[in-house]
Scaffold this active site. Structure first.
Site, PDB file in Angstrom:
ATOM      1  N   ASP A  99      48.163  44.900 -41.404  1.00  0.00           N
ATOM      2  CA  ASP A  99      49.079  43.943 -41.862  1.00  0.00           C
ATOM      3  C   ASP A  99      48.055  42.657 -42.632  1.00  0.00           C
ATOM      4  O   ASP A  99      46.845  42.655 -42.544  1.00  0.00           O
ATOM      5  CB  ASP A  99      49.851  42.879 -40.201  1.00  0.00           C
ATOM      6  CG  ASP A  99      50.195  42.153 -40.594  1.00  0.00           C
ATOM      7  OD1 ASP A  99      50.641  41.745 -41.093  1.00  0.00           O
ATOM      8  OD2 ASP A  99      50.771  41.787 -39.731  1.00  0.00           O
ATOM      9  N   TYR A 108      48.245  49.521 -36.691  1.00  0.00           N
ATOM     10  CA  TYR A 108      48.881  49.492 -38.601  1.00  0.00           C
ATOM     11  C   TYR A 108      48.762  48.686 -39.109  1.00  0.00           C
ATOM     12  O   TYR A 108      47.047  47.877 -39.272  1.00  0.00           O
ATOM     13  CB  TYR A 108      50.671  48.957 -38.102  1.00  0.00           C
ATOM     14  CG  TYR A 108      50.275  47.988 -37.218  1.00  0.00           C
ATOM     15  CD1 TYR A 108      49.913  47.651 -35.927  1.00  0.00           C
ATOM     16  CD2 TYR A 108      51.170  46.227 -37.432  1.00  0.00           C
ATOM     17  CE1 TYR A 108      50.238  46.444 -35.115  1.00  0.00           C
ATOM     18  CE2 TYR A 108      50.903  45.409 -36.825  1.00  0.00           C
ATOM     19  CZ  TYR A 108      49.978  45.443 -35.509  1.00  0.00           C
ATOM     20  OH  TYR A 108      50.944  44.615 -34.761  1.00  0.00           O
ATOM     21  N   GLU A 142      45.020  46.020 -37.449  1.00  0.00           N
ATOM     22  CA  GLU A 142      45.724  45.649 -36.814  1.00  0.00           C
ATOM     23  C   GLU A 142      45.796  46.114 -35.923  1.00  0.00           C
ATOM     24  O   GLU A 142      46.458  47.620 -35.195  1.00  0.00           O
ATOM     25  CB  GLU A 142      46.517  44.390 -37.744  1.00  0.00           C
ATOM     26  CG  GLU A 142      47.067  43.413 -36.117  1.00  0.00           C
ATOM     27  CD  GLU A 142      48.715  42.791 -36.679  1.00  0.00           C
ATOM     28  OE1 GLU A 142      48.348  41.921 -37.745  1.00  0.00           O
ATOM     29  OE2 GLU A 142      48.597  42.159 -35.302  1.00  0.00           O
TER      30      GLU A 142
END
Lengths: 526, 64
Positions: free
Chosen positions: A68, A66, A73
């Site tokens: 971040d 995802y 990440e």
């Protein structure tokens, strides 16, 4: 390791994208990972911490990828053995490498597994350990701080101090002038060295303990306790660690920390308290030549290695002979501390900061500009590149300078396969079944793209959705399954009101996941 | 070149880990007749190639 369960989160740096910012390149690769359902399935729900719909997804290996804070990440699946977590980290690295290659961008986008950009910015590598007691208790906090302050001796990734920090990195205990540090013992070198630090994160720490991770002060110990599991489980979230390239250092870092957490859970009272943990972690980091000492709260000083030995002694007394990972950790912990005490340079290949220090020193000795050669920063970064074609770490591994704990075949399997003995196995199975059923085809991105929030009327539809979704109950309560047909979480997977929960991270949920997976095509047709 | 051992040469089981000295890891010591890895011209050339091929340092967003 008996009774232990752990995982890590890595925020990768990104460089080289022509005309693209690192954040834009990260988005491009994230979309590439999920576009072909090759490694996992995109998540449609907006989540806490500002995660918009499609911000990331869960992977077949049980982990999550995802965006971040502008970084791509990767969170590993929950692991119960050191081999599994080392393999899972390598699996994440290789998912990025493979996706960049699939996109034909291998000469344009480069991911770097480190924690500083040498412009004064830092980004995280977080460790998570499953506990049965609160990580916020006074005993736990006081027991962890001396260990974490001194753990960098074998877990630091090493770095040339970022330029904004060099003014504070010039302490010299013997020899050399301002800005000059002495050589490591045993190196036989009298060449002045540029500021070098053991840890990539220590320089950025400003408080010992905090509920926050970034704003308001970066802590040594973060007090976030977000278990993401059933009520009897708690989570220790450590954000002071470096992203190691050495698999040996990764395993030792996680193994020792898991043992220390278990000691403290059992009520062991560490007799060491540091006077100024923040100052101590910085002082140790700035000193690559050995003889590390810390000031204690009682007013004296003690060798930092003896602080580590206090934990090692108790862990050995209680846990030796318990299981394979525990014994490996105890033996290697003892050996590495002795090595650090007697001659750190002999630990090249095992301890990242030593390996890097040696490489940079040798490069500087051959350069007409010595330690002022700007190529040294590139060499530092090269150690952390995950693309094996341009990775100094990989080069040294192929040359036999750095050992591997898992072979290439094992790492490749970890791109797709979850650990078999945690709930990651059940989650990974269901995510794969959802992908094979093309569950993401049912996401109504055109509605999600209009921003969620408060009460809304679109066409003939009237419903309430939240700014972000906490869990599957929010979608059920708002009747939004026709927009967000599924939700994947660490503790549950839901497809249109049908939910499979994973409250116990130590269970594999194999049978439940098998049944749930088979039902997914029919659930999606409803 | 053979792979390095995945364990450092360990002392006896560390039932008394605070006791020193113990055996220092020694498996990295060069063997007689073995060239020093760090003087390997191939490694130097490969390092120069890597430095040429990787992008210059790039400011990153501050993370967590």
């Amino acid at each position: 390791m008996d009774g232990a369960l752990f995982g890590t989160e890595t925020e990768y740096a990104c460089a080289g994208a022509a005309g693209q910012s690192p954040a834009e390149a990260a988005i491009r690769v994230k979309d590439g990972v999920f576009a072909g359902r090759k490694f996992g399935l995109i998540e449609p729900a907006p989540r806490e911490w500002g995660e918009v719909p499609g911000n990331g997804g869960f992977l077949f290996n049980g982990g999550r990828l995802y965006l971040d804070s502008g970084h791509l990440e990767y969170a590993t699946p929950e692991c119960r053995t050191l081999e599994d977590v080392v393999a899972a980290e390598r699996g994440g690295d290789q998912i990025l490498v493979q996706t960049v290659a699939d996109l034909g961008l291998q000469s344009e986008i480069f991911f770097i597994k480190n924690n500083t950009d040498h412009f004064g910015h830092t980004y995280g590598y977080h460790e998570n350990y499953c506990l049965r007691v609160s990580p916020r208790s006074r005993d736990m906090v006081q027991g962890l701080l001396p260990f974490l302050v001194t753990r960098q001796l074998f877990a630091g990734a090493g770095m040339i101090a970022p330029a904004p920090l060099r003014g504070r990195a010039t302490g010299s205990r013997s020899g050399g002038g301002p800005g000059v540090l002495p050589a490591l013992p045993g190196s036989g070198s009298t060449v002045p060295v540029t500021p070098f630090q053991l840890s990539q994160r220590a320089a950025f720490v400003s408080v010992d303990v905090s509920h926050r991770v970034r704003f308001g002060g970066r802590p040594i110990l973060n007090l976030r306790d977000e278990p993401l599991a059933g009520g009897r489980f708690r989570r220790l979230h450590i954000i002071i660690g470096d992203a190691n390239r050495s698999e040996y250092a990764t395993a030792l870092k996680l193994g020792t920390t898991a043992l220390v957490a278990q000691l403290l859970e059992l009520g062991w009272d560490c007799d060491v308290e540091l006077e100024h943990p923040v100052q101590a972690i910085k002082d140790i980091s700035r000193n690559p030549h050995g003889n590390w000492t810390v000031r204690t709260a009682r007013g004296g000083s003690m060798p930092a290695i003896e602080v580590q030995r206090a934990y090692l002694l108790e862990a050995t007394r209680r846990f030796l002979g318990r299981d394979k990972d525990t014994d490996w950790t105890l033996r290697q912990w003892a050996t590495i501390l002795n090595g650090l005490e007697m001659d750190p340079l002999r630990l090249a290949g095992y301890v990242d900061w030593v390996t890097k220090y040696q490489q940079l020193s040798q490069f500087a000795e051959k350069s007409p500009r010595g330690w002022d050669d700007p190529a040294l920063i590139k060499l530092d970064l090269a150690y952390h590149h995950v693309n094996p074609a341009v990775s100094l770490y990989t080069l040294l591994r192929k040359q036999g300078v750095i050992p591997s704990l898992v072979d290439d075949e094992r790492a490749e399997r970890a791109m797709q396969q979850p650990p078999a003995d945690s709930r990651a196995a059940g989650r990974g199975h269901v995510v794969r079944a959802m992908a094979e059923a093309r569950a993401d085809d049912a996401i109504r991105w055109e509605v999600l793209a209009r921003r969620l929030g408060e009460r809304a009327v679109w066409g003939d539809e009237r419903f309430v959705v939240y700014e972000y979704v906490d869990d599957w109950r929010d979608i059920r309560d708002t009747g939004a399954w026709h927009i967000i047909p599924y939700l994947i979480d660490w503790g549950a997977v839901a497809v249109k009101d049908h939910v499979l929960e994973f409250p116990d991270p130590f269970r594999d949920y194999a049978e439940e996941a098998e049944r749930f997976g088979k039902s997914i095509p029919s659930l999606l047709r409803r | 070149m053979p792979a390095m051992p995945t364990e450092l040469a360990a002392p006896e089981a560390p039932t008394k880990p605070a006791e020193t000295p113990v055996e220092v890891p020694s498996r990295q010591d060069p063997q007689p007749g073995e060239p020093d890895k760090q003087d390997d011209p191939d490694i130097d050339e490969q390092i120069k190639r890597i430095i040429r091929e990787i992008p210059d340092p790039t400011p990153q967003p501050g993370g967590q």
